[in-house]
Design a protein around this motif. Structure first.
Motif, mmCIF file in Angstrom:
data_model
loop_
_atom_site.group_PDB
_atom_site.id
_atom_site.type_symbol
_atom_site.label_atom_id
_atom_site.label_comp_id
_atom_site.label_asym_id
_atom_site.label_seq_id
_atom_site.Cartn_x
_atom_site.Cartn_y
_atom_site.Cartn_z
ATOM 1 N N MET A 121 0.829 -1.230 0.006
ATOM 2 C CA MET A 121 -0.079 0.029 -0.215
ATOM 3 C C MET A 121 0.878 1.352 -0.060
ATOM 4 O O MET A 121 0.396 2.420 -0.282
ATOM 5 C CB MET A 121 -1.147 -0.086 1.167
ATOM 6 N N TYR A 122 2.189 1.379 0.661
ATOM 7 C CA TYR A 122 2.937 2.423 0.624
ATOM 8 C C TYR A 122 3.452 2.718 -0.727
ATOM 9 O O TYR A 122 3.934 4.001 -1.012
ATOM 10 C CB TYR A 122 3.966 2.278 1.827
ATOM 11 N N TYR A 123 3.475 1.890 -1.757
ATOM 12 C CA TYR A 123 3.799 2.291 -2.903
ATOM 13 C C TYR A 123 2.805 3.374 -3.766
ATOM 14 O O TYR A 123 3.134 4.373 -4.167
ATOM 15 C CB TYR A 123 4.138 1.025 -4.119
ATOM 16 N N GLY A 124 1.865 3.053 -3.558
ATOM 17 C CA GLY A 124 0.571 3.902 -4.021
ATOM 18 C C GLY A 124 0.570 5.128 -3.315
ATOM 19 O O GLY A 124 0.550 6.377 -3.821
ATOM 20 N N ILE A 125 0.811 5.258 -2.106
ATOM 21 C CA ILE A 125 0.817 6.325 -0.975
ATOM 22 C C ILE A 125 2.119 7.326 -1.320
ATOM 23 O O ILE A 125 1.856 8.357 -1.561
ATOM 24 C CB ILE A 125 0.919 5.826 0.382
ATOM 25 N N ALA A 126 3.344 6.545 -1.731
ATOM 26 C CA ALA A 126 4.285 7.534 -2.144
ATOM 27 C C ALA A 126 3.939 8.225 -3.393
ATOM 28 O O ALA A 126 4.355 9.434 -3.466
ATOM 29 C CB ALA A 126 5.435 6.531 -2.470
ATOM 30 N N SER A 127 3.470 7.702 -4.482
ATOM 31 C CA SER A 127 3.203 8.379 -5.568
ATOM 32 C C SER A 127 2.011 9.452 -5.368
ATOM 33 O O SER A 127 2.085 10.695 -5.880
ATOM 34 C CB SER A 127 2.423 7.357 -6.736
ATOM 35 N N ALA A 128 1.071 9.097 -4.534
ATOM 36 C CA ALA A 128 0.130 10.274 -4.102
ATOM 37 C C ALA A 128 0.773 11.483 -3.391
ATOM 38 O O ALA A 128 0.395 12.566 -3.770
ATOM 39 C CB ALA A 128 -0.885 9.608 -3.356
ATOM 40 N N ASN A 129 1.688 11.024 -2.497
ATOM 41 C CA ASN A 129 2.443 12.179 -1.738
ATOM 42 C C ASN A 129 3.068 13.169 -2.700
ATOM 43 O O ASN A 129 3.145 14.318 -2.629
ATOM 44 C CB ASN A 129 3.265 11.705 -0.852
ATOM 45 N N THR A 130 3.758 12.514 -3.946
ATOM 46 C CA THR A 130 4.499 13.320 -4.871
ATOM 47 C C THR A 130 3.447 14.252 -5.330
ATOM 48 O O THR A 130 3.814 15.543 -5.804
ATOM 49 C CB THR A 130 5.194 12.379 -5.921
ATOM 50 N N ILE A 131 2.468 13.858 -5.881
ATOM 51 C CA ILE A 131 1.354 14.615 -6.521
ATOM 52 C C ILE A 131 0.833 15.665 -5.788
ATOM 53 O O ILE A 131 0.832 16.951 -6.135
ATOM 54 C CB ILE A 131 0.201 13.766 -7.347
ATOM 55 N N ILE A 132 0.530 15.230 -4.384
ATOM 56 C CA ILE A 132 0.120 16.327 -3.567
ATOM 57 C C ILE A 132 1.048 17.373 -3.212
ATOM 58 O O ILE A 132 0.506 18.591 -3.240
ATOM 59 C CB ILE A 132 -0.558 15.652 -2.171
ATOM 60 N N ALA A 133 2.149 17.115 -3.087
ATOM 61 C CA ALA A 133 3.309 18.061 -2.815
ATOM 62 C C ALA A 133 3.521 19.122 -4.045
ATOM 63 O O ALA A 133 3.775 20.335 -3.598
ATOM 64 C CB ALA A 133 4.603 17.243 -2.296
ATOM 65 N N LYS A 134 3.417 18.429 -5.071
ATOM 66 C CA LYS A 134 4.037 19.240 -6.474
ATOM 67 C C LYS A 134 2.862 20.020 -6.918
ATOM 68 O O LYS A 134 3.036 21.031 -7.889
ATOM 69 C CB LYS A 134 4.714 18.466 -7.203
ATOM 70 N N ALA A 135 1.788 19.593 -6.996
ATOM 71 C CA ALA A 135 0.647 19.997 -8.062
ATOM 72 C C ALA A 135 0.305 21.478 -7.890
ATOM 73 O O ALA A 135 -0.015 22.202 -8.855
ATOM 74 C CB ALA A 135 -0.586 19.142 -7.707
ATOM 75 N N GLU A 136 0.242 21.961 -6.633
ATOM 76 C CA GLU A 136 -0.131 23.508 -6.607
ATOM 77 C C GLU A 136 0.963 24.168 -7.050
ATOM 78 O O GLU A 136 0.436 25.408 -7.826
ATOM 79 C CB GLU A 136 -0.234 23.850 -4.922
ATOM 80 N N THR A 137 1.979 24.038 -7.245
ATOM 81 C CA THR A 137 3.098 24.967 -7.828
ATOM 82 C C THR A 137 3.472 24.238 -9.415
ATOM 83 O O THR A 137 3.853 25.134 -10.320
ATOM 84 C CB THR A 137 4.425 24.807 -7.171
ATOM 85 N N VAL A 138 3.468 23.285 -9.695
ATOM 86 C CA VAL A 138 3.617 22.835 -10.876
ATOM 87 C C VAL A 138 2.217 22.770 -11.801
ATOM 88 O O VAL A 138 2.768 23.164 -13.124
ATOM 89 C CB VAL A 138 4.193 21.106 -10.890
ATOM 90 N N ILE A 139 1.177 22.612 -11.832
ATOM 91 C CA ILE A 139 0.090 22.740 -12.557
ATOM 92 C C ILE A 139 -0.868 24.011 -12.272
ATOM 93 O O ILE A 139 -1.085 24.214 -11.456
ATOM 94 C CB ILE A 139 -0.885 21.280 -12.478
ATOM 95 N N THR A 140 -0.687 24.732 -13.478
ATOM 96 C CA THR A 140 -1.251 26.165 -13.210
ATOM 97 C C THR A 140 -2.752 25.830 -13.911
ATOM 98 O O THR A 140 -3.749 26.885 -13.428
ATOM 99 C CB THR A 140 -0.818 27.025 -14.214
ATOM 100 N N ASP A 141 -3.083 25.047 -14.676
ATOM 101 C CA ASP A 141 -4.594 24.823 -15.107
ATOM 102 C C ASP A 141 -5.438 24.337 -14.033
ATOM 103 O O ASP A 141 -5.148 23.183 -13.528
ATOM 104 C CB ASP A 141 -4.432 23.737 -16.072
ATOM 105 N N VAL A 142 -6.326 25.126 -13.278
ATOM 106 C CA VAL A 142 -6.648 24.622 -12.006
ATOM 107 C C VAL A 142 -7.524 23.258 -12.336
ATOM 108 O O VAL A 142 -7.639 22.571 -11.317
ATOM 109 C CB VAL A 142 -7.927 25.737 -11.709
ATOM 110 N N ARG A 143 -8.219 23.305 -13.462
ATOM 111 C CA ARG A 143 -9.082 21.938 -13.494
ATOM 112 C C ARG A 143 -8.336 20.638 -13.803
ATOM 113 O O ARG A 143 -8.511 19.666 -13.345
ATOM 114 C CB ARG A 143 -9.955 22.114 -15.032
ATOM 115 N N VAL A 144 -7.064 20.784 -14.393
ATOM 116 C CA VAL A 144 -6.231 19.651 -14.686
ATOM 117 C C VAL A 144 -5.643 19.414 -13.102
ATOM 118 O O VAL A 144 -5.467 18.320 -12.715
ATOM 119 C CB VAL A 144 -5.149 19.815 -15.512
ATOM 120 N N ARG A 145 -5.406 20.685 -12.447
ATOM 121 C CA ARG A 145 -4.905 20.396 -11.001
ATOM 122 C C ARG A 145 -5.618 19.667 -10.132
ATOM 123 O O ARG A 145 -5.392 18.858 -9.447
ATOM 124 C CB ARG A 145 -4.427 21.714 -10.319
#
Length: 700
Positions: A121-145
């Motif tokens: 289960m921690y494999y999927g959690i690790a990927s989710a953590n990466t997205i949650i940490a980066k999305a706000e600054t990396v993705i500017t399109d609000v709908r995609v983010r």
């Protein structure tokens, strides 16, 4: 809270499973491992990482853990003659934190370790953590983010749900880790549920309603998040957590009702025919995999990139060992949708919980007839290919029709069937059953080389049909059968349903029960039971399962085609099992008129055996019965019984093999010992015995 260091344990980021995010189906994507983690600093990289999250859920159905951690050791299933995961069912001293190997007493190397779920289960959690940490600054399109964040929060919430449901308090890692993790904290069960609920609330808020973004009907949506948010809220407010959950109960139950109501209103009515969910599976990506009732599924198809380590292996686990006990009259092969690995044998309860006459779900779930596909040299009764070779009569305890009959397997049965009075009524051979026509005749004289009955003289005798120690002759369920396989032991290609709207109704009904609102609870129960009734015009002796996908299988030629026709007779034993019922195509009625008083007879018998007497206990246990009738074999029974504080009582009542199940111990799984042994104190010293004990769940 226990803060310790760990050397050598790293939370890994899952490899990206796709090269683009705009495909109709994430499983059509090619496996891509060429990207470094720097790729996730781009919008495309994060969106592809969100797509890859769908791959993590396929793990649940890729090996023996599929049934070990979810179905064994409950009131519904016990062991067949194969004992690979026996310790998960018996709870004996081989079931513990040290794993399940031949060295610790497992019968073979396929046994499931309690560490399996913990690690994966921690494999999927690790990927989710990466997205949650980066999305706000990396993705500017609000709908995609919002889209990628919704997927990330859902994946993290779902994986922590699975961990907390099994182990109680777990390690909550919510930020990315790029080096060796040196400090672990085991959170309390209360804090773990807070994290699960927070993540699923975020997903519920961020999903764009029922907009399908990364797949087809298997895609996660707002309704998916609503369903699992309701499950998490209900879990926190249920009996297992009564020591600390009093301040949450009322608000959690009301919120759970609200989100269930969203899912129900958003997805509409249940699919009219229960068979369309599982039995009428006609092949890869067939329309039935896109039913609006399905809220979440682990996706599989025929793409070679999707098979392998975590391919769908679930077709192996629910069939009896028909190729062995049949005396070779019924030979296994790709033309039969299941493999006879005899893992999950239904208990007496799993047959008795149904209204055998009026509940169509029973006869659309259990496979009770196999046709002869191989003639044997010794054939004194003149059997022909396509005659019934295995017949399983699922009668009731009060049925005396078969008291004087001799039942058994081909190797010993022939001498006992010379008297025509003790032969079965015969089928009209050659006139195959259809959904609306065909039935057993009333003529006596049909011989079957293998036959089973549940009851004689009011005694449950089905376990007596054995090959060695345990029973390998039983009626299995068909929810995973797959005739699209390319080889006898090849991966299945059908999706595995993980959540559907009928369960949402049952969750909301339970919430109403917990508020003492029995009228609304009965209304939701009746929605589910109404679908389970026979509809006018249905042939009650008709049967189909996923073997029918073989019609469209490239292997369906020559001898294989003949074997398919001879093996799958499209018939069940409805009329043999209910000998007083005349042939009919009339509708039946399962609707409750009073709840929780004056319940159906089959429920009253069960409630009396487990001692459920108060209105609340009667209502709760009725819902647990209804969950069996609707969701038998659908991968969450242990979790549900543990949550409601009924695991030990119901398992002792109906699973004789679960001899060592213990109150105060087996409601939780053991924390893997290898994980605990790898922990260090802040000063680099090993944990003391007392510190290790503090990490472990009680009594392990």
């Amino acid at each position: 809270m226990k803060k310790i260091k760990n050397i050598g344990i790293v939370l890994l980021v899952m490899m990206v499973l796709s090269s683009t995010s705009c495909s109709d189906n994430f499983l059509d994507e090619e496996l891509t491992t060429k990207y470094s983690t720097e790729y996730f600093d781009s919008p495309k990289g994060l969106e592809e990482l969100a797509v890859s999250l769908y791959g993590n859920i396929r793990w649940h159905y890729g090996f023996e853990w599929a049934y070990g951690v979810t179905l064994y050791g409950t009131d519904e299933f016990t062991t067949g003659n194969d004992l690979t995961n026996e310790m998960w069912n018996t709870y004996d001293n081989r079931f513990g934190p040290n794993g399940a190997t031949v060295g610790t007493g497992a019968i073979n190397g396929n046994a499931t370790s309690p560490a399996a779920l913990w690690d994966e289960m921690y494999y999927g959690i690790a990927s989710a953590n990466t997205i949650i940490a980066k999305a706000e600054t990396v993705i500017t399109d609000v709908r995609v983010r919002n889209r990628v964040l919704a997927h990330a929060y859902f994946m993290r919430g779902y994986n922590y749900y699975r961990l907390t449901a099994q182990y109680g308090g777990v390690v909550l890692q919510t930020t990315p880790v790029t080096t060796v993790v040196r400090n672990f904290v085991r959170s309390s069960e209360e804090d773990s549920w807070k994290q699960v609920i927070s993540d699923l609330r975020n997903a519920y808020t961020l999903f764009e309603g029922e907009v399908y973004t990364y797949g087809k009907g298997i895609t996660w949506t707002k309704a998916t998040a609503a369903h699992f948010l309701a499950k998490a809220l209900l879990f926190r407010s249920s009996e297992r957590n009564d020591a600390w959950n009093s301040s949450y109960k009322d608000a959690d139950i009301k919120e759970a009702i609200d989100v269930c109501s969203y899912a129900i209103s958003a997805r509409g009515s249940l699919t009219p025919n229960y068979s369309d969910l599982y039995a009428n599976w006609t092949g890869i990506d067939c329309p039935n995999e896109q039913l609006s009732e399905i809220l979440m599924a682990a996706g599989h198809n025929g793409d070679a990139a999707t098979v392998g380590r975590f391919g769908n292996r679930t077709y192996n686990y629910f069939a009896p060992q028909f190729s062995a006990f049949s005396g070779s009259w019924v030979r296994r092969g790709v033309w039969i949708g299941s493999m006879d690995f005899q893992r999950c044998r239904p208990t007496e309860y799993s047959y008795a919980v149904y209204d055998h006459v009026n509940d169509a779900r029973m006869w659309k779930t259990f496979k009770t007839v196999y046709g002869i596909n191989t003639l044997q040299t010794s054939n004194p009764n003149g059997l022909k290919l396509g005659d019934p070779g295995i017949v399983m009569i699922l009668n009731t305890k009060n049925d005396n029709t078969y008291n004087g009959y001799t039942f058994g397997c081909a190797a010993t049965q022939f001498p006992n069937w010379k008297d025509d009075a003790k032969r079965l009524p015969e089928w009209t051979i050659g006139a195959r059953q259809t959904p609306t026509s065909g039935a057993l005749t009333t003529k006596v004289g049909q011989f079957s080389p293998n036959s089973l009955v549940l009851y004689q003289n009011g005694v449950y005798v089905a376990p007596n049909f054995k090959s060695t120690t345990f029973c390998n002759f039983f009626a299995g369920i068909n929810k995973t059968d797959d005739g699209s396989r390319n080889a006898e032991r090849g991966d299945a290609h059908r999706d595995v349903i993980m959540a559907r709207l009928a369960e949402t109704y049952l969750l909301r009904a339970e919430c109403y029960v917990r508020l003492g609102q029995y009228g609304p609870a009965m209304n939701d129960l009746n929605v589910v039971r109404s679908r389970g009734q026979w509809k006018a015009g249905e042939n009650r002796s008709y049967y189909v399962d996923g073997s029918v996908a073989f019609v469209n299988n490239a292997l369906n030629t020559g001898t294989n085609a003949t074997n398919y026709i001879n093996s799958n007779l499209n018939m069940n034993t409805y009329y043999l099992s209910n000998p007083g019922v005349a042939v009919t195509t009339a509708a039946s009625n399962l609707l409750l008129t009073s709840f929780p008083n004056s319940l159906p007879t089959e429920d009253e018998v069960i409630l009396a055996k487990i001692g459920a007497t108060t209105n609340y206990d009667r209502a709760l246990n009725f819902i647990l019965n209804e969950r069996t009738r609707e969701l038998l074999g659908e991968w969450d029974r242990w979790e549900t019984l543990s949550r409601t504080g009924t695991l030990v009582k119901r398992t002792i009542a109906y699973n004789p093999e679960a001899k060592f199940i213990t109150v105060g111990k087996h409601e939780l799984r053991p924390i893997p010992q290898a994980f605990i042994d790898g922990l260090l104190n802040d000063d680099g010293t090993n944990l003391t015995a007392e510190q290790k004990k503090a990490w472990q769940n009680p009594n392990y």
